[in-house]
Design a protein around this motif. Sequence first.
Motif: not given
Length: 270
Positions: A90-104
């Motif tokens: 699943r994904t979430f409504q609010n973005i929950a990425l590691l902002a300082s890490e690369s896309v990879e």
Amino acid sequence: MSARSTAAAAELVVDAVTVRFAGVTALDGVSFTVGTAAIHAVIGPNGAGKSTLFNVVSGAYRPASGSVRFRGADLTRLRPHRIAGLGVARTFQNIALLASESVEENLMIGRHRLTRTGFVAAALRTPPARREDRRHRVRAREIAGFLGLGGKLDIAAGELSYGDQKRVEIARALCVEPALLLLDEPAAGMNAHETAAMGRLIRDIRDDLQIPVLLVEHDMGLVMGIADRVTVLDFGRRLADGTPAEIQHDPAVQDAYLGTDDSDSPGEGS
């Protein structure tokens, strides 16, 4: 047709699910099925129970009664990591990425469940660990390319546009190699161009990867344009279930959510 009678042809069967919080009924006997390689949307005004439903399917909440079955497995009492292990992402409504890490590196988080190398071997970077890491990175790059992110793998996720960050979240979920994808308001906060692109992407996931998609979404243009079937919730109850055309012409849905004036453009439920 009841959820029980269509279970054999369905990927996901939600059967009479009821959820209560401190005496408040958030879901009241909700039933529907998600077919094989279908895009199934759940809509309804704010507070209708959409997020609660997602949390039941993914294992964050346990229902007071009813059941959720995926490919014959009962998810109702399983913990979230066990449900993920069965192929539900699943994904979430609010973005929950590691902002300082690369896309990879964000995508590699999605590969963690599939990693067989032990912690010690991974920390020591043994040859088997390095080989497995390479295999996972190749697959992560393939998925990134499918989502149009192939040229952005080395960019920090926090530096991407909002639309691209949403794509990274979906890519990370696909890195789990899911058998069912749950998308929680994938077009929230997007402009018209980004929303149209998101709709094409969701169709591509269903058509090219043959992954059924269950999504919660407020944008009615998107829902009616891509969904095979729509379930409408209102005050925790299933108000209607049918094709987009059936939902658009359902008087109860028009009164409760879509509006009865054909000149009005359907918008976010409030």
